[in-house]
Enzyme design. Sequence first.
Site, PDB file in Angstrom:
ATOM      1  N   HIS A 272      -0.484   1.089  -3.842  1.00  0.00           N
ATOM      2  CA  HIS A 272      -1.622   2.009  -3.748  1.00  0.00           C
ATOM      3  C   HIS A 272      -1.082   3.445  -3.734  1.00  0.00           C
ATOM      4  O   HIS A 272      -0.048   3.718  -3.112  1.00  0.00           O
ATOM      5  CB  HIS A 272      -2.409   1.748  -2.459  1.00  0.00           C
ATOM      6  CG  HIS A 272      -3.121   0.440  -2.469  1.00  0.00           C
ATOM      7  ND1 HIS A 272      -3.534  -0.209  -1.333  1.00  0.00           N
ATOM      8  CD2 HIS A 272      -3.481  -0.357  -3.502  1.00  0.00           C
ATOM      9  CE1 HIS A 272      -4.131  -1.337  -1.656  1.00  0.00           C
ATOM     10  NE2 HIS A 272      -4.108  -1.460  -2.968  1.00  0.00           N
TER      11      HIS A 272
ATOM     12  N   SER B   8       0.843  -1.202   0.000  1.00  0.00           N
ATOM     13  CA  SER B   8       0.000   0.000   0.000  1.00  0.00           C
ATOM     14  C   SER B   8       0.871   1.242   0.000  1.00  0.00           C
ATOM     15  O   SER B   8       2.106   1.171  -0.062  1.00  0.00           O
ATOM     16  CB  SER B   8      -0.958  -0.011   1.188  1.00  0.00           C
ATOM     17  OG  SER B   8      -0.237   0.217   2.367  1.00  0.00           O
TER      18      SER B   8
ATOM     19  N   ASP C 243      -6.560  -5.655  -0.074  1.00  0.00           N
ATOM     20  CA  ASP C 243      -6.209  -5.756  -1.497  1.00  0.00           C
ATOM     21  C   ASP C 243      -4.801  -6.337  -1.634  1.00  0.00           C
ATOM     22  O   ASP C 243      -3.867  -5.841  -1.002  1.00  0.00           O
ATOM     23  CB  ASP C 243      -6.267  -4.368  -2.153  1.00  0.00           C
ATOM     24  CG  ASP C 243      -5.993  -4.434  -3.647  1.00  0.00           C
ATOM     25  OD1 ASP C 243      -6.546  -5.340  -4.299  1.00  0.00           O
ATOM     26  OD2 ASP C 243      -5.234  -3.590  -4.145  1.00  0.00           O
TER      27      ASP C 243
END
Lengths: 268, 189
Positions: free
Chosen positions: B42, B15, B135
């Site tokens: 991300h 992330s 995710d």
Amino acid sequence: MAGPTINDIREVTALLSKKLGMDYSNYAFSFLRRRFAFVYNKLKVKNTADFITAINDGKILEDFNYYFPVGQTELFRDPSFWRNLRTRILPKLSDEELVFWFPEVSSSAELFSLLVILNEEELINKSKVYCNINSEKRIQEIKEGKIYSNNIDINKQNFKRLELDASYDKYFKEDRDFTFIYVDLLKNVEIIGEHYFKKVPVDKIGMTIFRNKMLYYNQKLQLNAERHIHSSIERGSFLSLGIKERILDENENYYDLYDNGEQIYKVS
Amino acid sequence: MQKNIQYKGIVIGGSAGSFSLVSKILSQIKDDFKYPIILCMHRLKHIRSGLVEGLNLKSNLPVVEPYDKQKIEGGKVYLAPSNYHMFVEFDATVSLSAEDVLNHSRPSIDYTFSSAATSFRNKMVGILLTGANKDGAQGIFEVHTKQGYTIVQDPNTCDVDTMTKSALQLFSPNQVLTPEEIVVFLNNL
């Protein structure tokens, strides 16, 4: 995320090509796998066999045309593109070239974004905007000035980054899951109810907006699409792609790069 | 790890908080590293620049944000662009997508891992780093099911361990490693 198999995809694309008169086999494989899984889910189809039955019954072709293409999920995606369009491209278009073309409208986000920019520049009354759309449901939504939106905050943030004098509320209102644009802005929009490979505008086009559409094509289809668009528009007119798309090397003689950051080309 | 296997790619997911860790890994990786590294982190949707430049300042390998259909080459790092999903295709090219978010993310780490697993199968290494949502967990599980080699960062060394713990609830990776051990692993490939 396990979608349909390779054989499923071959079978379905062959059938769709036959039924809809368009070649669906030249989309990128990973996209087809993902997108068919998405379409099955939207249409509540359990598997490929059921999907094929429904296609043969003719029941779902319109729904397929509505759900299969990928639309922009936000208004004014890449605000710097829209700022550049306003400050750098529009002043270069003469009055007679204020003709825009969206070869594939799969959501209204890009169209509505353009209409707002044109209105802010007081050019909307002398502009003409052609849109190829092969879904009746999508055409109806556009006529109503309606767009599905679960990204209202992003839309508003993007709008703010345009650095316009106007407020977001001047153009848009929200009603549950939808955003509505004032339909008066749509008066010079002409819809072509066929795929852009089958029918193109007759006017001299000043700018073609085709952002993030060829991401889903394989190399062969992209090659053909770039050449087809080139043959449909005049020398010197603009073509904008998504910021992470490029004209293929094989077609570099057809287009000159005008803005590298925003991937805007001029037809050569 | 299978010895003498010719990997087609190393896929790393993390992330936004994994930036410093990824920088550290890329700064310590040997400069003749021969495999491509496909990196999905991300990131903020509306910030187009900065991340790739920041990584390039530290990295021993060139870091690029690929264009759609760009060829994947060894010794380079491919960073998923802002506001696009990034996929690995059978012909060793990158494809991008503006489809809707997955797990509130675009780029989605699950998508990158899943497509790489389909294209590279057992000839890849998947590495999942620190992250604040799940995710990436399902995606690296798909790498595992297709016999790719999987590494999950030791949750005890993560700033936020939601992503790594989600993965460890799904399967047992080949290794659970600290950041320092991940660097050693990569340099020994």
